[in-house]
Enzyme design. Sequence first.
Site, PDB file in Angstrom:
ATOM      1  N   ASP A 271       0.890  -1.133   0.047  1.00  0.00           N
ATOM      2  CA  ASP A 271      -0.103  -0.017   0.021  1.00  0.00           C
ATOM      3  C   ASP A 271       0.996   1.351   0.128  1.00  0.00           C
ATOM      4  O   ASP A 271       2.050   1.125   0.159  1.00  0.00           O
ATOM      5  CB  ASP A 271      -1.102   0.032   1.173  1.00  0.00           C
ATOM      6  CG  ASP A 271      -0.439  -0.356   2.560  1.00  0.00           C
ATOM      7  OD1 ASP A 271       0.854  -0.285   2.626  1.00  0.00           O
ATOM      8  OD2 ASP A 271      -1.146  -0.943   3.604  1.00  0.00           O
TER       9      ASP A 271
ATOM     10  N   ASN B  70      -7.726  -2.828  14.493  1.00  0.00           N
ATOM     11  CA  ASN B  70      -9.224  -3.393  14.145  1.00  0.00           C
ATOM     12  C   ASN B  70      -9.180  -4.290  13.399  1.00  0.00           C
ATOM     13  O   ASN B  70     -10.261  -4.646  12.693  1.00  0.00           O
ATOM     14  CB  ASN B  70     -10.056  -1.899  13.611  1.00  0.00           C
ATOM     15  CG  ASN B  70      -9.187  -1.458  12.432  1.00  0.00           C
ATOM     16  OD1 ASN B  70      -8.297  -1.975  11.597  1.00  0.00           O
ATOM     17  ND2 ASN B  70      -9.775  -0.610  11.504  1.00  0.00           N
TER      18      ASN B  70
ATOM     19  N   HIS C 150      -7.566  -4.707  10.294  1.00  0.00           N
ATOM     20  CA  HIS C 150      -7.296  -4.507   9.110  1.00  0.00           C
ATOM     21  C   HIS C 150      -5.753  -5.063   8.458  1.00  0.00           C
ATOM     22  O   HIS C 150      -5.004  -5.317   9.255  1.00  0.00           O
ATOM     23  CB  HIS C 150      -7.383  -2.820   8.534  1.00  0.00           C
ATOM     24  CG  HIS C 150      -6.312  -2.067   9.075  1.00  0.00           C
ATOM     25  ND1 HIS C 150      -6.469  -1.082   9.878  1.00  0.00           N
ATOM     26  CD2 HIS C 150      -5.075  -2.088   8.731  1.00  0.00           C
ATOM     27  CE1 HIS C 150      -5.374  -0.555   9.990  1.00  0.00           C
ATOM     28  NE2 HIS C 150      -4.391  -0.969   9.414  1.00  0.00           N
TER      29      HIS C 150
ATOM     30  N   GLU D 245      -9.822  -2.016   5.203  1.00  0.00           N
ATOM     31  CA  GLU D 245     -10.612  -1.683   6.669  1.00  0.00           C
ATOM     32  C   GLU D 245     -11.898  -2.516   6.894  1.00  0.00           C
ATOM     33  O   GLU D 245     -12.201  -3.298   5.767  1.00  0.00           O
ATOM     34  CB  GLU D 245     -11.176  -0.422   6.447  1.00  0.00           C
ATOM     35  CG  GLU D 245      -9.985   0.565   6.536  1.00  0.00           C
ATOM     36  CD  GLU D 245      -9.170   1.103   7.776  1.00  0.00           C
ATOM     37  OE1 GLU D 245      -9.354   0.116   9.070  1.00  0.00           O
ATOM     38  OE2 GLU D 245      -8.514   2.153   7.844  1.00  0.00           O
TER      39      GLU D 245
HETATM   40  C1  GLP Z   1      -1.055   0.404   8.634  1.00  0.00           C
HETATM   41  C2  GLP Z   1      -0.588  -0.377   7.452  1.00  0.00           C
HETATM   42  C3  GLP Z   1      -0.602  -1.860   7.708  1.00  0.00           C
HETATM   43  C4  GLP Z   1      -0.022  -2.105   8.737  1.00  0.00           C
HETATM   44  C5  GLP Z   1      -0.692  -1.439   9.993  1.00  0.00           C
HETATM   45  C6  GLP Z   1      -0.163  -1.736  11.399  1.00  0.00           C
HETATM   46  O1  GLP Z   1      -2.321   0.748   8.556  1.00  0.00           O
HETATM   47  N1  GLP Z   1      -1.303   0.011   6.133  1.00  0.00           N
HETATM   48  O2  GLP Z   1       0.150  -2.543   6.528  1.00  0.00           O
HETATM   49  O3  GLP Z   1       0.049  -3.536   9.246  1.00  0.00           O
HETATM   50  O4  GLP Z   1      -0.848  -0.153   9.881  1.00  0.00           O
HETATM   51  O5  GLP Z   1       0.848  -0.874  11.773  1.00  0.00           O
HETATM   52  P1  GLP Z   1       2.182  -0.811  12.658  1.00  0.00           P
HETATM   53  O6  GLP Z   1       2.953  -2.199  12.148  1.00  0.00           O
HETATM   54  O7  GLP Z   1       2.892   0.230  12.713  1.00  0.00           O
HETATM   55  O8  GLP Z   1       1.561  -1.459  14.145  1.00  0.00           O
END
Ligand code: GLP
Length: 239
Positions: free
Chosen positions: A62, A128, A130, A135
């Site tokens: 992404d 949440n 995702h 989402e």
């Molecule tokens: C973001 C990214 C995800 C990631 C998630 C958790 O929204 N788009 O790919 O897995 O957050 O992030 P973190 O690893 O910083 O907790």
Amino acid sequence: MKVIVTENKIQGGAKAFEIFEKGIKDGAKTLGLATGSTPETLYQNWVKSDLNCENLTSINLDEYVGLTPDNPQSYHYFMQKHLFDKKPFKKTYVPDGMAKDVAAYCKQYDQIIKENPIDIQLLGIGRNGHIAFNEPGTPFDIGTHEVKLTKNTIKANSRFFDNEDEVPKSAICMGTANIMQSKKIVLMAFGEKKAHAVKEMIEGPITEDVPASILQKHPDVTVIVDKAAAQELDDKYKN
Ligand code: GLP
């Protein structure tokens, strides 16, 4: 789903690297890569290893809409800094957050994934449930698309920005259908804030309300969690 519980995120990163290294030595050529704070310990192990990546292709999950690749908050920048600058790949793809026609660009990205089937896909998980930026409520059968970020995700990700208003409101993101087509999936989650999402993903019903729950249907998923993220799981998962 295979669940590996490690003491902490340092050990988790080392374990994840072992899996990637073995997969690459066994012939994996295309890797699906992820950003966020979770994969940092994996990338730390990766850059200090002697693994040669010059024959590998990577496809990232992404990117925020509206951020240029040289913006330090962009996922392009993150990947360069944490991995690609130190370990050059044959080819790297990260969605173009500056694409003029986002819908057309998403189709192009699907085509890139089709032409480069992903051997090992790395994932983190949002609080949440995702995955990437899919989402809760996102249909399970869609490919790359533009996502309007939820308030919760904007809030969670604002820690990387000066303030919440600076967090982009949307992102380009691989769909759950793209993710499910990868041959092997490695999902990492660390810290107690992820504990509930981890439980729902592994033990809860398969529902679009918890996007990661679809992974229960994939034949080859390894989940690497530290003790804090594993705390709500049934004892049978705590090795
Ligand atoms: C973001 C990214 C995800 C990631 C998630 C958790 O929204 N788009 O790919 O897995 O957050 O992030 P973190 O690893 O910083 O907790």
